[in-house]
Motif scaffolding. Sequence first.
Motif, mmCIF file in Angstrom:
data_model
loop_
_atom_site.group_PDB
_atom_site.id
_atom_site.type_symbol
_atom_site.label_atom_id
_atom_site.label_comp_id
_atom_site.label_asym_id
_atom_site.label_seq_id
_atom_site.Cartn_x
_atom_site.Cartn_y
_atom_site.Cartn_z
ATOM 1 N N ARG A 1 0.830 -1.210 0.000
ATOM 2 C CA ARG A 1 0.000 0.000 0.000
ATOM 3 C C ARG A 1 0.858 1.251 0.000
ATOM 4 O O ARG A 1 0.593 2.192 -0.736
ATOM 5 C CB ARG A 1 -0.939 0.026 1.213
ATOM 6 N N GLN A 2 1.863 1.279 0.855
ATOM 7 C CA GLN A 2 2.767 2.428 0.950
ATOM 8 C C GLN A 2 4.074 1.970 1.579
ATOM 9 O O GLN A 2 4.137 1.764 2.794
ATOM 10 C CB GLN A 2 2.142 3.555 1.763
ATOM 11 N N PRO A 3 5.113 1.798 0.773
ATOM 12 C CA PRO A 3 6.384 1.323 1.324
ATOM 13 C C PRO A 3 6.890 2.236 2.447
ATOM 14 O O PRO A 3 6.879 3.455 2.308
ATOM 15 C CB PRO A 3 7.331 1.357 0.121
ATOM 16 N N PRO A 4 7.296 1.625 3.552
ATOM 17 C CA PRO A 4 7.839 2.416 4.665
ATOM 18 C C PRO A 4 9.294 2.774 4.391
ATOM 19 O O PRO A 4 9.885 2.345 3.395
ATOM 20 C CB PRO A 4 7.731 1.442 5.840
ATOM 21 N N ASP A 5 9.864 3.535 5.301
ATOM 22 C CA ASP A 5 11.283 3.883 5.200
ATOM 23 C C ASP A 5 12.170 2.811 5.821
ATOM 24 O O ASP A 5 13.341 2.697 5.473
ATOM 25 C CB ASP A 5 11.530 5.229 5.885
ATOM 26 N N ILE A 6 11.593 2.033 6.736
ATOM 27 C CA ILE A 6 12.317 0.937 7.386
ATOM 28 C C ILE A 6 11.286 -0.053 7.937
ATOM 29 O O ILE A 6 10.168 0.342 8.268
ATOM 30 C CB ILE A 6 13.259 1.447 8.509
ATOM 31 N N VAL A 7 11.677 -1.329 7.993
ATOM 32 C CA VAL A 7 10.815 -2.385 8.532
ATOM 33 C C VAL A 7 11.524 -3.032 9.721
ATOM 34 O O VAL A 7 12.696 -3.396 9.623
ATOM 35 C CB VAL A 7 10.512 -3.468 7.467
ATOM 36 N N LEU A 8 10.788 -3.172 10.824
ATOM 37 C CA LEU A 8 11.245 -3.958 11.970
ATOM 38 C C LEU A 8 10.415 -5.229 11.953
ATOM 39 O O LEU A 8 9.190 -5.173 12.088
ATOM 40 C CB LEU A 8 11.030 -3.192 13.278
ATOM 41 N N MET A 9 11.048 -6.374 11.741
ATOM 42 C CA MET A 9 10.337 -7.625 11.450
ATOM 43 C C MET A 9 10.622 -8.699 12.491
ATOM 44 O O MET A 9 11.751 -9.191 12.596
ATOM 45 C CB MET A 9 10.772 -8.128 10.072
ATOM 46 N N ASP A 10 9.579 -9.056 13.253
ATOM 47 C CA ASP A 10 9.685 -10.203 14.149
ATOM 48 C C ASP A 10 9.832 -11.450 13.276
ATOM 49 O O ASP A 10 9.258 -11.544 12.190
ATOM 50 C CB ASP A 10 8.425 -10.293 15.019
ATOM 51 N N MET A 11 10.593 -12.404 13.737
ATOM 52 C CA MET A 11 10.827 -13.604 12.937
ATOM 53 C C MET A 11 9.751 -14.670 13.123
ATOM 54 O O MET A 11 9.458 -15.414 12.195
ATOM 55 C CB MET A 11 12.198 -14.197 13.266
ATOM 56 N N SER A 12 9.157 -14.758 14.302
ATOM 57 C CA SER A 12 8.194 -15.821 14.589
ATOM 58 C C SER A 12 6.798 -15.230 14.708
ATOM 59 O O SER A 12 6.422 -14.729 15.769
ATOM 60 C CB SER A 12 8.559 -16.527 15.902
ATOM 61 N N MET A 13 6.057 -15.272 13.605
ATOM 62 C CA MET A 13 4.693 -14.743 13.585
ATOM 63 C C MET A 13 3.766 -15.747 12.918
ATOM 64 O O MET A 13 4.205 -16.549 12.103
ATOM 65 C CB MET A 13 4.641 -13.421 12.810
ATOM 66 N N PRO A 14 2.488 -15.680 13.253
ATOM 67 C CA PRO A 14 1.507 -16.546 12.581
ATOM 68 C C PRO A 14 1.224 -16.043 11.171
ATOM 69 O O PRO A 14 1.634 -14.954 10.802
ATOM 70 C CB PRO A 14 0.269 -16.420 13.471
ATOM 71 N N VAL A 15 0.518 -16.832 10.412
ATOM 72 C CA VAL A 15 0.082 -16.546 9.037
ATOM 73 C C VAL A 15 1.261 -16.565 8.075
ATOM 74 O O VAL A 15 1.295 -17.342 7.138
ATOM 75 C CB VAL A 15 -0.726 -15.238 8.913
ATOM 76 N N MET A 16 2.248 -15.674 8.292
ATOM 77 C CA MET A 16 3.484 -15.641 7.496
ATOM 78 C C MET A 16 4.587 -15.165 8.422
ATOM 79 O O MET A 16 4.456 -14.113 9.043
ATOM 80 C CB MET A 16 3.330 -14.688 6.306
ATOM 81 N N ASP A 17 5.666 -15.948 8.540
ATOM 82 C CA ASP A 17 6.740 -15.537 9.446
ATOM 83 C C ASP A 17 7.585 -14.428 8.820
ATOM 84 O O ASP A 17 7.409 -14.059 7.667
ATOM 85 C CB ASP A 17 7.580 -16.729 9.892
ATOM 86 N N GLY A 18 8.493 -13.889 9.620
ATOM 87 C CA GLY A 18 9.304 -12.767 9.181
ATOM 88 C C GLY A 18 10.209 -13.066 8.003
ATOM 89 O O GLY A 18 10.437 -12.206 7.152
#
Length: 138
Positions: free
Chosen positions: A47-64
């Motif tokens: 939708r709108q690319p951010p300037d930076i992503v902080l991504m948890d590695m262990s998430m439901p639906v789709m992991d990091g």
Amino acid sequence: MTQRRHRVLIAEDNMTNSLIVRKMLEPENLELILVENGRLAVESYERQPPDIVLMDMSMPVMDGLQAAREIRRIEARDGLPRVPMVALTANAFSDDRDACIEAGLDDFLTKPISKPDLTERIRAHLSSAQEAISTKAL
């Protein structure tokens, strides 16, 4: 003229961790976008690319790792600049770090995260990303 606030996409499924990161970053004059899984992170990115992503590695639906690969695929497909992505994980093993780098993440922070480490990494990656954009504009 006021400078635009940097957009930070935070993908974290644990409500407590999400609250902690948000509280750490609220004083930093950043626009925070919080999502609770990798699929929502990819959708938010599209939708709108951010300037930076902080991504948890262990998430439901789709992991990091899956989400990072998908974001890198979209960047390549659409000719978009590479957004810095920082892995947030409880796993500090070198295999985990290698998996993050292989998936397209740029950096790695081990939980529990300290505010000085988090803000320093964000500043460093935003500064590097801005320099890359400025260099390409020449």
